[in-house]
Structure formats: C-alpha cells, structure tokens
Design a protein around this motif. Structure first.
Motif, PDB file in Angstrom:
ATOM      1  N   LEU A   1       0.791  -1.087  -0.102  1.00  0.00           N
ATOM      2  CA  LEU A   1       0.006   0.082  -0.097  1.00  0.00           C
ATOM      3  C   LEU A   1       0.784   1.437   0.019  1.00  0.00           C
ATOM      4  N   ASP A   2       2.176   1.151   0.515  1.00  0.00           N
ATOM      5  CA  ASP A   2       2.822   2.544   0.696  1.00  0.00           C
ATOM      6  C   ASP A   2       4.291   2.294   0.388  1.00  0.00           C
ATOM      7  N   PHE A   3       4.368   1.235  -0.677  1.00  0.00           N
ATOM      8  CA  PHE A   3       5.909   1.221  -1.144  1.00  0.00           C
ATOM      9  C   PHE A   3       5.755   0.206  -2.106  1.00  0.00           C
ATOM     10  N   GLN A   4       6.989   0.092  -2.828  1.00  0.00           N
ATOM     11  CA  GLN A   4       7.146  -0.837  -3.886  1.00  0.00           C
ATOM     12  C   GLN A   4       7.743  -2.182  -3.704  1.00  0.00           C
ATOM     13  N   ALA A   5       7.171  -2.991  -4.118  1.00  0.00           N
ATOM     14  CA  ALA A   5       7.729  -4.349  -3.845  1.00  0.00           C
ATOM     15  C   ALA A   5       8.011  -5.250  -5.106  1.00  0.00           C
ATOM     16  N   THR A   6       9.459  -5.368  -5.381  1.00  0.00           N
ATOM     17  CA  THR A   6       9.565  -5.903  -6.616  1.00  0.00           C
ATOM     18  C   THR A   6       9.510  -7.524  -6.546  1.00  0.00           C
ATOM     19  N   THR A   7       9.596  -7.885  -5.087  1.00  0.00           N
ATOM     20  CA  THR A   7       9.517  -9.365  -4.738  1.00  0.00           C
ATOM     21  C   THR A   7       8.509  -9.589  -3.606  1.00  0.00           C
ATOM     22  N   MET A   8       7.513 -10.432  -4.012  1.00  0.00           N
ATOM     23  CA  MET A   8       6.382 -10.851  -3.197  1.00  0.00           C
ATOM     24  C   MET A   8       6.420 -12.298  -3.090  1.00  0.00           C
ATOM     25  N   PHE A   9       6.234 -13.054  -1.945  1.00  0.00           N
ATOM     26  CA  PHE A   9       5.926 -14.163  -1.758  1.00  0.00           C
ATOM     27  C   PHE A   9       4.637 -14.779  -1.457  1.00  0.00           C
ATOM     28  N   TRP A  10       4.397 -16.058  -1.897  1.00  0.00           N
ATOM     29  CA  TRP A  10       3.132 -16.689  -1.551  1.00  0.00           C
ATOM     30  C   TRP A  10       3.210 -17.796  -0.765  1.00  0.00           C
ATOM     31  N   TYR A  11       2.536 -17.794   0.286  1.00  0.00           N
ATOM     32  CA  TYR A  11       2.610 -19.153   1.085  1.00  0.00           C
ATOM     33  C   TYR A  11       1.311 -19.575   1.264  1.00  0.00           C
ATOM     34  N   ARG A  12       1.295 -20.660   1.930  1.00  0.00           N
ATOM     35  CA  ARG A  12       0.105 -21.426   2.117  1.00  0.00           C
ATOM     36  C   ARG A  12       0.201 -22.262   3.545  1.00  0.00           C
ATOM     37  N   GLN A  13      -0.740 -22.060   4.365  1.00  0.00           N
ATOM     38  CA  GLN A  13      -0.848 -22.738   5.764  1.00  0.00           C
ATOM     39  C   GLN A  13      -1.903 -23.504   5.818  1.00  0.00           C
ATOM     40  N   PHE A  14      -1.874 -24.828   5.916  1.00  0.00           N
ATOM     41  CA  PHE A  14      -2.987 -25.790   6.473  1.00  0.00           C
ATOM     42  C   PHE A  14      -3.269 -25.824   7.866  1.00  0.00           C
ATOM     43  N   PRO A  15      -4.355 -26.073   8.176  1.00  0.00           N
ATOM     44  CA  PRO A  15      -4.677 -25.953   9.707  1.00  0.00           C
ATOM     45  C   PRO A  15      -3.626 -26.737  10.411  1.00  0.00           C
ATOM     46  N   LYS A  16      -3.139 -26.203  11.568  1.00  0.00           N
ATOM     47  CA  LYS A  16      -2.314 -26.503  12.569  1.00  0.00           C
ATOM     48  C   LYS A  16      -1.045 -27.078  11.930  1.00  0.00           C
ATOM     49  N   GLN A  17      -0.838 -26.276  10.884  1.00  0.00           N
ATOM     50  CA  GLN A  17       0.704 -26.429  10.099  1.00  0.00           C
ATOM     51  C   GLN A  17       1.347 -25.219   9.983  1.00  0.00           C
ATOM     52  N   SER A  18       2.678 -25.194   9.626  1.00  0.00           N
ATOM     53  CA  SER A  18       3.316 -23.913   9.659  1.00  0.00           C
ATOM     54  C   SER A  18       3.245 -23.290   8.049  1.00  0.00           C
ATOM     55  N   LEU A  19       3.907 -22.411   7.883  1.00  0.00           N
ATOM     56  CA  LEU A  19       3.505 -21.637   6.590  1.00  0.00           C
ATOM     57  C   LEU A  19       4.521 -22.386   5.612  1.00  0.00           C
ATOM     58  N   MET A  20       4.324 -22.686   4.533  1.00  0.00           N
ATOM     59  CA  MET A  20       4.729 -23.138   3.416  1.00  0.00           C
ATOM     60  C   MET A  20       4.907 -22.516   2.331  1.00  0.00           C
ATOM     61  N   LEU A  21       6.308 -22.112   1.779  1.00  0.00           N
ATOM     62  CA  LEU A  21       6.405 -21.161   0.746  1.00  0.00           C
ATOM     63  C   LEU A  21       6.092 -21.966  -0.514  1.00  0.00           C
ATOM     64  N   MET A  22       5.087 -21.341  -1.390  1.00  0.00           N
ATOM     65  CA  MET A  22       4.637 -21.663  -2.631  1.00  0.00           C
ATOM     66  C   MET A  22       5.471 -21.299  -3.632  1.00  0.00           C
ATOM     67  N   ALA A  23       5.619 -20.034  -3.712  1.00  0.00           N
ATOM     68  CA  ALA A  23       6.438 -19.318  -4.895  1.00  0.00           C
ATOM     69  C   ALA A  23       6.915 -17.865  -4.654  1.00  0.00           C
ATOM     70  N   THR A  24       7.919 -17.499  -5.414  1.00  0.00           N
ATOM     71  CA  THR A  24       8.385 -16.100  -5.474  1.00  0.00           C
ATOM     72  C   THR A  24       8.074 -15.534  -6.391  1.00  0.00           C
ATOM     73  N   SER A  25       7.638 -14.373  -6.271  1.00  0.00           N
ATOM     74  CA  SER A  25       6.985 -13.451  -7.382  1.00  0.00           C
ATOM     75  C   SER A  25       7.780 -12.296  -7.552  1.00  0.00           C
ATOM     76  N   ASN A  26       8.247 -12.102  -8.712  1.00  0.00           N
ATOM     77  CA  ASN A  26       9.107 -10.963  -9.067  1.00  0.00           C
ATOM     78  C   ASN A  26       8.451 -10.294 -10.220  1.00  0.00           C
ATOM     79  N   GLU A  27       8.215  -8.979  -9.826  1.00  0.00           N
ATOM     80  CA  GLU A  27       7.699  -8.158 -10.854  1.00  0.00           C
ATOM     81  C   GLU A  27       8.411  -8.055 -12.122  1.00  0.00           C
ATOM     82  N   GLY A  28       7.548  -8.245 -13.127  1.00  0.00           N
ATOM     83  CA  GLY A  28       7.940  -8.141 -14.539  1.00  0.00           C
ATOM     84  C   GLY A  28       8.553  -9.418 -15.189  1.00  0.00           C
ATOM     85  N   SER A  29       8.597 -10.550 -14.089  1.00  0.00           N
ATOM     86  CA  SER A  29       9.244 -11.789 -14.690  1.00  0.00           C
ATOM     87  C   SER A  29       8.276 -12.994 -14.290  1.00  0.00           C
ATOM     88  N   LYS A  30       8.586 -14.071 -14.635  1.00  0.00           N
ATOM     89  CA  LYS A  30       7.873 -15.334 -14.327  1.00  0.00           C
ATOM     90  C   LYS A  30       8.186 -15.460 -12.777  1.00  0.00           C
TER      91      LYS A  30
END
Lengths: 109, 116
Positions: free
Chosen positions: B26-55
């Motif tokens: 909301l108030d900054f530019q992020a060239t990299t974002m991460f997506w995580y998934r968390q199933f009930p009673k489990q920890s965060l698992m990284l799904m993917a790394t998202s980079n602006e302008g690329s796959k």
C-alpha cells in the motif's frame, strides 16, 4: 535442504509461568533468524536476530541466538492469556524464509 | 510502517471454479512478493516467489499451472487457484520483500479459501 525445527510443538501453562520456546536450524547462507507470533491471521513480527549472544528484548519477551550451535530460544516471562498463540521461528537464507512447524502456546488463567 | 493488504480476506467457491487472490503493497513498491500456504495446525509453506515483470519461481511440489501468479506491477501480485478442489482449501498469505528494512518481509492478513 534447509530445515527449521521447533520444540515443543505444543505447550500449556498457567498464567504467570515462564516459558522457553526452542528453534534449531540447518540453513545454507544463513542471514537471520526471525520470531513471529500468529493468532488468527498472518504472523506478526517479534524479533530478528543476526548475531550470536546478543539478547533482544521487548517487554516480557526476549530472544537469543547461538550461531555456533544453530539454535535460538524465545522466552516469555509472567505469561498472560493474551500470549496464547502459535509462535513461529523462521530462518532466512539467500532470499526466502524457511519456517518451523510452530509452537502452539496456551496460557490458562 | 509498511502495509500489505490482501483481497478477499475469505472466499468460498465451488469445486472446479477458479479463484483470484490479490496482494497489494500500500505505501511502498515491492519488486518481490512471496506466496505462502498454511494448512490447519501446520506452519507456513512457501509456494512461490513472485518477481515484478518476470515469471514466478515455484517451490518443489507446487503446480505452476494450477497456481497462477502474476506480478504485473510493483504494488500488486495475484495468485489464481485454477480448477479448485477441496484439498486446496487453506489459508493463503502473501508477503512483500523489502531488502534492508528492519525485518524485510511484511505479511498480508491472509485469505482463507474454502472449496466446497
């Protein structure tokens, strides 16, 4: 493969008790270790540790890192019911964070 | 401090449909974002790394054709769960990476997906 292991997985104590949560790790290109508190939504940041032996403190919470033995502890003194949450330890390697399984802490009144 | 928002905060969809989740800085530019998934009673698992302008870079075991990630601007990354199944029901959390700041990754509030 990078790995972060937390113990215990679950802990139930009475209000006023002191608790110690453990986090051990195996990560290549270690950069930092972070502690988060997660209630019902996304994790909220508690501490970031990069140097061994330097305690970080915030109110009743404190944490320290041992880079030789590859572990960190999170202490909570004089626990309150509001401390009930899942505490996550994460270690940052080259870029991404690797999370441990979390410790589910329950504080009973 | 930096704020990351996600929309929607919760969604229920029928099996076989697709769902798009937005993550905004909301108030900054992020060239990299991460997506995580968390199933009930489990920890965060990284799904993917998202980079602006690329796959996006997907973690092992995450199907890139099922979880489509688009990072078309410096403030927005989207995750589309295609042909959702009940086993995709989970808590999806994004984070924005800001190198050099206090703790570098700011997490969004998460999106709870339920597939019926």
């Amino acid at each position: 493969e990078d790995k972060v292991v937390q113990s215990p997985l679950s802990l139930v104590v009475h209000e006023g008790d002191t608790v110690t949560l453990n986090c051990s790790y195996e990560v290549t290109n270690f950069r930092s270790l972070l502690w988060y508190k997660q209630e019902k939504k996304a994790p909220t940041f508690l501490f970031m540790l990069t140097s061994s032996g330097i305690e970080k403190k915030s109110g009743r919470l404190s944490s320290i890192l041992d880079k030789k033995e590859l572990f960190s502890i999170l202490n909570i003194t004089a626990t309150q019911t509001g401390d009930s949450a899942i505490y996550l330890c994460a270690v940052k390697g080259a870029q991404k964070l690797v999370f441990g399984q979390g410790t589910r802490l329950t504080i009973n009144p | 401090g930096a704020v990351v928002s996600q929309h929607p905060s919760w969604v229920i969809c029928k099996s076989g449909t697709s769902v798009k989740i937005e993550c905004r800085s909301l108030d900054f530019q992020a060239t990299t974002m991460f997506w995580y998934r968390q199933f009930p009673k489990q920890s965060l698992m990284l799904m993917a790394t998202s980079n602006e302008g690329s796959k996006a870079t997907y973690e092992q075991g995450v199907e890139k054709d099922k979880f489509l990630i688009n990072h078309a601007s410096l403030t927005l990354s989207t995750l589309t769960v295609t042909s959702a199944h009940p086993e995709d029901s989970s808590f999806y959390i994004c984070s924005a990476y800001i190198p050099g700041l206090a703790y570098e990754q700011y997490f969004g509030p998460g999106t709870r997906l339920t597939v019926t």
